[in-house]
Design a protein around this motif. Structure first.
Motif, PDB file in Angstrom:
ATOM      1  N   LYS A  15       0.754  -1.303   0.204  1.00 15.63           N
ATOM      2  CA  LYS A  15       0.095   0.021  -0.353  1.00 15.63           C
ATOM      3  C   LYS A  15       0.810   1.197  -0.073  1.00 15.63           C
ATOM      4  CE  LYS A  15      -4.170  -1.506   2.033  1.00 15.63           C
ATOM      5  NZ  LYS A  15      -5.528  -1.463   3.142  1.00 15.63           N
ATOM      6  N   ILE A  16       1.987   1.038   0.725  1.00 13.32           N
ATOM      7  CA  ILE A  16       2.900   2.404   0.727  1.00 13.32           C
ATOM      8  C   ILE A  16       3.279   2.937  -0.756  1.00 13.32           C
ATOM      9  CG2 ILE A  16       5.146   1.111   0.953  1.00 13.32           C
ATOM     10  CD1 ILE A  16       5.861   3.325   2.967  1.00 13.32           C
ATOM     11  N   LEU A  17       3.632   1.862  -1.759  1.00 11.17           N
ATOM     12  CA  LEU A  17       3.568   2.344  -3.116  1.00 11.17           C
ATOM     13  C   LEU A  17       2.549   3.113  -3.637  1.00 11.17           C
ATOM     14  CD1 LEU A  17       6.117  -0.623  -4.269  1.00 11.17           C
ATOM     15  CD2 LEU A  17       6.901   1.826  -3.544  1.00 11.17           C
ATOM     16  N   VAL A  18       1.311   2.626  -3.471  1.00 11.73           N
ATOM     17  CA  VAL A  18       0.276   3.217  -4.121  1.00 11.73           C
ATOM     18  C   VAL A  18      -0.443   4.578  -3.350  1.00 11.73           C
ATOM     19  CG1 VAL A  18      -2.104   2.628  -4.612  1.00 11.73           C
ATOM     20  CG2 VAL A  18      -0.535   0.669  -4.618  1.00 11.73           C
ATOM     21  N   GLU A  19       0.076   4.491  -1.965  1.00 14.94           N
ATOM     22  CA  GLU A  19      -0.750   5.484  -1.271  1.00 14.94           C
ATOM     23  C   GLU A  19       0.114   6.406  -0.691  1.00 14.94           C
ATOM     24  OE1 GLU A  19      -3.002   3.687   1.650  1.00 14.94           O
ATOM     25  OE2 GLU A  19      -4.400   2.679   0.100  1.00 14.94           O
ATOM     26  N   GLY A  20       1.374   5.957  -0.658  1.00 18.29           N
ATOM     27  CA  GLY A  20       2.244   6.834   0.204  1.00 18.29           C
ATOM     28  C   GLY A  20       3.028   8.023  -0.489  1.00 18.29           C
ATOM     29  N   SER A  21       3.261   9.163   0.070  1.00 21.49           N
ATOM     30  CA  SER A  21       3.741  10.346  -0.373  1.00 21.49           C
ATOM     31  C   SER A  21       5.197   9.970  -0.875  1.00 21.49           C
ATOM     32  CB  SER A  21       4.013  11.250   0.813  1.00 21.49           C
ATOM     33  OG  SER A  21       4.968  10.939   1.810  1.00 21.49           O
ATOM     34  N   PHE A  22       5.673  10.603  -1.886  1.00 21.89           N
ATOM     35  CA  PHE A  22       7.006  10.690  -2.568  1.00 21.89           C
ATOM     36  C   PHE A  22       7.691  11.859  -2.231  1.00 21.89           C
ATOM     37  CE2 PHE A  22       9.515  11.583  -6.357  1.00 21.89           C
ATOM     38  CZ  PHE A  22      10.218  10.304  -6.722  1.00 21.89           C
ATOM     39  N   ASP A  23       8.961  11.361  -1.658  1.00 26.06           N
ATOM     40  CA  ASP A  23      10.081  12.385  -1.532  1.00 26.06           C
ATOM     41  C   ASP A  23      11.116  12.223  -2.146  1.00 26.06           C
ATOM     42  OD1 ASP A  23       8.401  14.410   0.214  1.00 26.06           O
ATOM     43  OD2 ASP A  23       8.441  12.616   1.624  1.00 26.06           O
ATOM     44  N   ILE A  24      11.653  13.253  -2.859  1.00 24.53           N
ATOM     45  CA  ILE A  24      13.440  12.719  -3.471  1.00 24.53           C
ATOM     46  C   ILE A  24      14.319  13.126  -2.041  1.00 24.53           C
ATOM     47  CG2 ILE A  24      14.906  13.591  -5.066  1.00 24.53           C
ATOM     48  CD1 ILE A  24      12.808  14.267  -6.802  1.00 24.53           C
ATOM     49  N   ILE A  25      15.213  12.251  -2.036  1.00 19.68           N
ATOM     50  CA  ILE A  25      16.252  12.389  -1.110  1.00 19.68           C
ATOM     51  C   ILE A  25      17.561  12.820  -1.635  1.00 19.68           C
ATOM     52  CG2 ILE A  25      17.684  11.132   0.687  1.00 19.68           C
ATOM     53  CD1 ILE A  25      15.420   9.543   1.114  1.00 19.68           C
ATOM     54  N   GLU A  26      18.066  12.270  -2.694  1.00 18.97           N
ATOM     55  CA  GLU A  26      19.011  12.563  -3.415  1.00 18.97           C
ATOM     56  C   GLU A  26      19.047  12.338  -4.961  1.00 18.97           C
ATOM     57  OE1 GLU A  26      23.783  11.472  -3.296  1.00 18.97           O
ATOM     58  OE2 GLU A  26      22.356  11.044  -1.563  1.00 18.97           O
ATOM     59  N   ILE A  27      19.555  13.242  -5.986  1.00 19.07           N
ATOM     60  CA  ILE A  27      19.691  13.025  -7.216  1.00 19.07           C
ATOM     61  C   ILE A  27      21.059  13.412  -7.381  1.00 19.07           C
ATOM     62  CG2 ILE A  27      19.002  13.482  -9.576  1.00 19.07           C
ATOM     63  CD1 ILE A  27      16.180  14.114  -8.481  1.00 19.07           C
ATOM     64  N   GLN A  28      21.680  12.504  -8.112  1.00 18.68           N
ATOM     65  CA  GLN A  28      23.083  12.887  -8.587  1.00 18.68           C
ATOM     66  C   GLN A  28      23.228  12.144 -10.186  1.00 18.68           C
ATOM     67  OE1 GLN A  28      26.538  11.187  -6.281  1.00 18.68           O
ATOM     68  NE2 GLN A  28      25.488  12.047  -4.318  1.00 18.68           N
ATOM     69  N   ARG A  29      24.104  12.292 -10.745  1.00 17.63           N
ATOM     70  CA  ARG A  29      24.240  11.725 -12.040  1.00 17.63           C
ATOM     71  C   ARG A  29      24.135  10.283 -12.199  1.00 17.63           C
ATOM     72  NH1 ARG A  29      27.558  13.117 -16.930  1.00 17.63           N
ATOM     73  NH2 ARG A  29      28.218  10.885 -17.900  1.00 17.63           N
ATOM     74  N   ASP A  30      24.528   9.704 -11.098  1.00 21.44           N
ATOM     75  CA  ASP A  30      24.502   8.200 -11.289  1.00 21.44           C
ATOM     76  C   ASP A  30      23.649   7.689 -10.139  1.00 21.44           C
ATOM     77  OD1 ASP A  30      25.833   8.164 -13.457  1.00 21.44           O
ATOM     78  OD2 ASP A  30      27.817   8.275 -12.243  1.00 21.44           O
ATOM     79  N   VAL A  31      23.135   8.058  -9.304  1.00 21.03           N
ATOM     80  CA  VAL A  31      22.424   7.814  -7.980  1.00 21.03           C
ATOM     81  C   VAL A  31      20.991   8.640  -8.013  1.00 21.03           C
ATOM     82  CG1 VAL A  31      22.713   7.521  -5.716  1.00 21.03           C
ATOM     83  CG2 VAL A  31      24.616   7.386  -6.851  1.00 21.03           C
ATOM     84  N   PHE A  32      20.235   7.782  -7.684  1.00 23.70           N
ATOM     85  CA  PHE A  32      18.633   8.222  -7.375  1.00 23.70           C
ATOM     86  C   PHE A  32      18.082   7.557  -6.128  1.00 23.70           C
ATOM     87  CE2 PHE A  32      13.894   8.349  -8.657  1.00 23.70           C
ATOM     88  CZ  PHE A  32      13.666   9.543  -8.264  1.00 23.70           C
ATOM     89  N   ILE A  33      17.871   8.607  -5.262  1.00 27.63           N
ATOM     90  CA  ILE A  33      17.164   8.131  -3.941  1.00 27.63           C
ATOM     91  C   ILE A  33      16.035   8.672  -3.635  1.00 27.63           C
ATOM     92  CG2 ILE A  33      17.684   7.360  -1.400  1.00 27.63           C
ATOM     93  CD1 ILE A  33      20.675   7.533  -2.188  1.00 27.63           C
ATOM     94  N   TYR A  34      14.815   7.813  -3.582  1.00 26.14           N
ATOM     95  CA  TYR A  34      13.734   8.550  -2.816  1.00 26.14           C
ATOM     96  C   TYR A  34      13.162   7.690  -1.700  1.00 26.14           C
ATOM     97  CZ  TYR A  34      11.348   5.116  -5.952  1.00 26.14           C
ATOM     98  OH  TYR A  34      10.750   4.060  -6.504  1.00 26.14           O
TER      99      TYR A  34
END
Length: 89
Positions: A15-34
């Motif tokens: 349910k967390i993927l369907v209903e949860g809020s989305f927050d970007i933690i880090e975006i770099q050239r080669d790394v994506f964290i949310y």
């Protein structure tokens, strides 16, 4: 194939993927964290899109990884994707 089946099953039963809020933690050239958060639950998705190792400031219980991990030590291996269960804020 097993990894993709695990991802599909996680998505269908989370349910967390369907209903949860989305927050970007880090975006770099080669790394994506949310993160996704809902009702006190929080997961963090960290993806390394390069052939280099990357150190990140994360910890939590491994839910899914494309490497055979049970613990995450803060280093993303080349082309690693990991979903962590972390305490809510």
């Amino acid at each position: 194939l097993v990894y993709y089946k695990k991802l599909i099953n996680f998505r269908e039963n989370s349910k967390i993927l369907v209903e949860g809020s989305f927050d970007i933690i880090e975006i770099q050239r080669d790394v994506f964290i949310y993160s996704r958060e809902s009702k006190g639950e929080r997961i963090v998705v960290a993806i390394n899109l390069s052939k280099k190792f990357h150190t990140v400031q994360l910890d939590g219980q491994v839910l899914i990884s494309n490497y055979s991990l049970t613990e995450f030590g803060g280093t993303l291996r080349p082309f690693e994707a990991v979903i962590l269960d972390v305490p809510g804020r």
